[in-house]
Design a protein around this motif. Structure first.
Motif, PDB file in Angstrom:
ATOM      1  N   GLY A 478       0.833  -1.205   0.000  1.00 49.11           N
ATOM      2  CA  GLY A 478       0.000   0.000   0.000  1.00 49.11           C
ATOM      3  C   GLY A 478       0.863   1.249   0.000  1.00 49.11           C
ATOM      4  O   GLY A 478       1.952   1.271   0.570  1.00 49.11           O
ATOM      5  N   GLU A 479       0.378   2.281  -0.654  1.00 45.61           N
ATOM      6  CA  GLU A 479       1.119   3.537  -0.773  1.00 45.61           C
ATOM      7  C   GLU A 479       0.681   4.526   0.303  1.00 45.61           C
ATOM      8  O   GLU A 479      -0.504   4.601   0.644  1.00 45.61           O
ATOM      9  N   PRO A 480       1.614   5.329   0.829  1.00 45.91           N
ATOM     10  CA  PRO A 480       1.216   6.362   1.787  1.00 45.91           C
ATOM     11  C   PRO A 480       0.443   7.483   1.102  1.00 45.91           C
ATOM     12  O   PRO A 480       0.576   7.685  -0.107  1.00 45.91           O
ATOM     13  N   ASP A 481      -0.398   8.176   1.860  1.00 45.66           N
ATOM     14  CA  ASP A 481      -1.070   9.355   1.322  1.00 45.66           C
ATOM     15  C   ASP A 481      -0.010  10.402   0.957  1.00 45.66           C
ATOM     16  O   ASP A 481       1.007  10.524   1.655  1.00 45.66           O
ATOM     17  N   ALA A 482      -0.263  11.170  -0.098  1.00 49.68           N
ATOM     18  CA  ALA A 482       0.655  12.265  -0.429  1.00 49.68           C
ATOM     19  C   ALA A 482       0.685  13.253   0.731  1.00 49.68           C
ATOM     20  O   ALA A 482       1.760  13.666   1.192  1.00 49.68           O
ATOM     21  N   VAL A 483      -0.511  13.628   1.206  1.00 52.64           N
ATOM     22  CA  VAL A 483      -0.651  14.477   2.392  1.00 52.64           C
ATOM     23  C   VAL A 483      -1.854  13.957   3.174  1.00 52.64           C
ATOM     24  O   VAL A 483      -2.924  13.734   2.589  1.00 52.64           O
ATOM     25  N   LEU A 484      -1.692  13.746   4.464  1.00 47.72           N
ATOM     26  CA  LEU A 484      -2.804  13.272   5.289  1.00 47.72           C
ATOM     27  C   LEU A 484      -3.847  14.374   5.428  1.00 47.72           C
ATOM     28  O   LEU A 484      -3.510  15.525   5.747  1.00 47.72           O
ATOM     29  N   ASN A 485      -5.109  14.033   5.194  1.00 50.89           N
ATOM     30  CA  ASN A 485      -6.201  14.998   5.310  1.00 50.89           C
ATOM     31  C   ASN A 485      -6.481  15.241   6.791  1.00 50.89           C
ATOM     32  O   ASN A 485      -6.921  14.343   7.504  1.00 50.89           O
ATOM     33  N   PRO A 486      -6.233  16.467   7.289  1.00 53.00           N
ATOM     34  CA  PRO A 486      -6.434  16.739   8.724  1.00 53.00           C
ATOM     35  C   PRO A 486      -7.856  16.437   9.199  1.00 53.00           C
ATOM     36  O   PRO A 486      -8.061  16.043  10.358  1.00 53.00           O
ATOM     37  N   LYS A 487      -8.850  16.616   8.303  1.00 53.38           N
ATOM     38  CA  LYS A 487     -10.244  16.391   8.712  1.00 53.38           C
ATOM     39  C   LYS A 487     -10.525  14.917   8.996  1.00 53.38           C
ATOM     40  O   LYS A 487     -11.423  14.585   9.773  1.00 53.38           O
ATOM     41  N   LYS A 488      -9.770  14.013   8.355  1.00 52.80           N
ATOM     42  CA  LYS A 488      -9.985  12.570   8.548  1.00 52.80           C
ATOM     43  C   LYS A 488      -9.283  12.038   9.802  1.00 52.80           C
ATOM     44  O   LYS A 488      -9.540  10.914  10.226  1.00 52.80           O
ATOM     45  N   LYS A 489      -8.349  12.828  10.364  1.00 55.21           N
ATOM     46  CA  LYS A 489      -7.639  12.474  11.606  1.00 55.21           C
ATOM     47  C   LYS A 489      -7.003  11.074  11.542  1.00 55.21           C
ATOM     48  O   LYS A 489      -7.089  10.284  12.479  1.00 55.21           O
TER      49      LYS A 489
END
Length: 531
Positions: A478-489
């Motif tokens: 699995g690939e990491p997110d490019a940037v973690l969405n702060p709203k999804k925590k």
């Protein structure tokens, strides 16, 4: 350290020497001496039937070989109920198949080690642990044991999570009662089991049962790195790997020149290969004339001394260990060519379903592969001009764009001089955020405790380079997110289960954080969260 002639009748002292050699610790040694003066020792070793056994199993098998050669009655417990309780590692429907695989694999390993099997027997925990008597004893035990003692006993062997299940607290009790219900004199295990052994010593007498002796193997680094992981294909050597695959993996094995500590190749030679040598036989290392020519060691100590003085090259050592390891594995490979065993392997360990990159990165899956954690090097550090507790660091993460600016609240915990040029572990895909006016593009991960307030950056394995990816064992795909969405925590949800274990390893839900050069650790803080 060579093999003893077990055809001759051994004296009690000779048996005891064989039983206890190469162990790190023995509890209740006097009890063993007393029993051996009258009869042969009865002992057991338990293993949870979960991951596929790999070559690290030669360490306990080598000792079980010693026990059998010393005339001990050895019971191997397949702890299927333990396996299920330890955070449901293996589904029930697979446990029966995996137990069969373990029995065939262990018999094959002991056969390869040329060990007599007449006094060896196997038993499944579920054969007696669900009986009325055993269940009643579990209830009796639960009325005596405190939560603190149960948690402490399992700290190094039960998965440590933020909100632990009650089943994990039952694990040490099951293991203690096994000593009574298997009617043994002693239990054998790794030194990581020590707290469970002392728990058994404390509580079995309170149930009216006798204390047992405990035999503890050292914990050694994996053959191919600081930890041999069953879930990391490049790091572990499977019992059924081809000779060519073993050779390839051994060539890639981490073996730092001159360094004895945490050297898995040397440890394997010491605890598995040297005890197998016959009387008068040496450990031959073949080398070219320009490298000093062939050398033969009659003791491990000679080999270690030469290695520590750089008189023995890691490449020559690895090549010699690979030859002997393949010689051990060849009989096992032959046994498992039988059609019924080929089918058993396939049924017991079906290949995991592939996760597409798209599916793996969806917002619905909160798993650690979504975190982009990297090794970094602090190349510049200054105090924040607007906040006396914050450092502003420039951290090299191996990126073409150059070092990142990251702000960390470590002024009260780590001197500025110790921060400069320090290797650290960095969560790199948090959304950049301003901290007192300076944008921070990541977070240095630290072991942290509230009472007393302490904090230290996680330690990086020797040999690591800026940009090395840090993965959670078992979550390598699995690939990491490019940037973690702060709203999804995502980080906030996962962070609850990031901890430093009682032995100092950085973990998520009990699974190690691994770089290509070994596990991430904490220098001094143990059993604390990672923040």
């Amino acid at each position: 350290m060579g093999s003893l002639d077990t055809k001759a009748i051994m004296t009690p002292s000779e048996k005891k020497h064989l039983i206890t050699r190469n162990l790190q610790e023995v509890l209740g040694e006097e009890k063993i001496t007393e029993i051996l003066a009258k009869r042969d020792l009865k002992l057991y070793w338990g293993t949870a039937t979960t991951g596929k056994p790999h070559v690290a199993y030669f360490l306990p098998m080598s000792k079980i070989g010693d026990f059998l050669k010393a005339g001990c009655e050895v019971t191997i417990l397949f702890a299927d109920l333990h396996a299920y309780l330890d955070n449901m590692k293996a589904p029930w429907e697979l446990l029966a198949l995996r137990t069969q695989y373990y029995e065939h694999a262990i018999k094959a390993m002991l056969t390869s080690l040329k060990v007599p099997l007449e006094k060896l027997k196997f038993i499944k925990g579920s054969e007696y642990q669900l009986s009325k008597e055993y269940t009643l004893d579990m209830y009796r035990l639960s009325s005596l044991v405190t939560e603190h003692d149960a948690k402490k006993a399992g700290a190094e062997v039960v998965k440590q999570v933020g909100n632990p299940l009650l089943s994990g607290l039952m694990y040490p009790g099951l293991q203690a009662l096994d000593e009574e219900y298997l009617k043994v004199d002693a239990q054998f295990g790794g030194v990581d089991q020590r707290k469970i052994f002392t728990y058994a010593d404390k509580y079995l007498p309170q149930l009216g049962y006798s204390k047992r002796a405990h035999l503890m193997n050292p914990m050694i680094p994996g053959l191919t790195g600081a930890k041999m992981s069953s879930s990391e294909e490049d790091s572990k050597i499977d019992l059924l790997d081809s000779a060519a695959s073993v050779k390839k993996k051994m060539k890639k094995a981490f073996c730092e020149p001159g360094k004895v500590e945490n050297n898995g190749v040397l440890a394997f030679a010491k605890y598995v290969l040297f005890p197998l040598l016959n009387a008068g036989e040496g450990f031959l290392i073949q080398r070219g004339a320009d490298n000093g020519g062939d050398v033969e060691y009659t003791t491990y100590e000679q080999m270690e001394s030469d290695f520590s003085q750089a008189l023995l090259h890691p490449g020559d050592l690895k090549a010699a260990v690979e030859v002997r390891l393949n010689a051990l594995l060849e009989p096992i490979r032959k046994i498992f060519e039988a059609p019924e065993l080929v089918k058993l392997v396939k049924d017991a360990y079906p290949p995991p379903a592939k996760v597409s990159k798209t599916a793996a990165a969806t917002d619905d899956v909160v798993a650690p592969h979504r975190l982009d954690i990297r090794v970094g090097k602090i190349v510049e550090v200054n105090k924040h001009p607007e906040a006396e507790t914050l450092y502003v660091e420039k951290i090299d993460l191996g990126e073409s764009s150059g070092p990142r600016t990251i702000v960390s609240g470590l002024v009260n915990f780590v001197p500025q001089s110790e921060m400069l040029n320090r290797m650290v572990i960095v969560l790199t895909n948090l959304k950049p955020a301003k901290m007192r006016g300076i944008e921070s593009a990541g977070m240095v991960l630290c072991a942290s405790s509230d009472e007393p307030r302490q904090c230290e950056p996680l330690d990086v394995p020797t040999g690591s380079q800026p940009g090395d990816r840090v993965l959670v064992e078992g979550y390598e795909t699995g690939e990491p997110d490019a940037v973690l969405n702060p709203k999804k925590k995502v980080w906030e949800k996962l962070q609850e289960d990031f901890r430093v274990s009682a032995s100092g390893n950085a973990e998520w839900q009990g699974n190690s954080l691994l770089t290509p050069h070994g596990p991430v650790t904490a220098k001094t803080l143990k059993s604390v969260p990672i923040k």
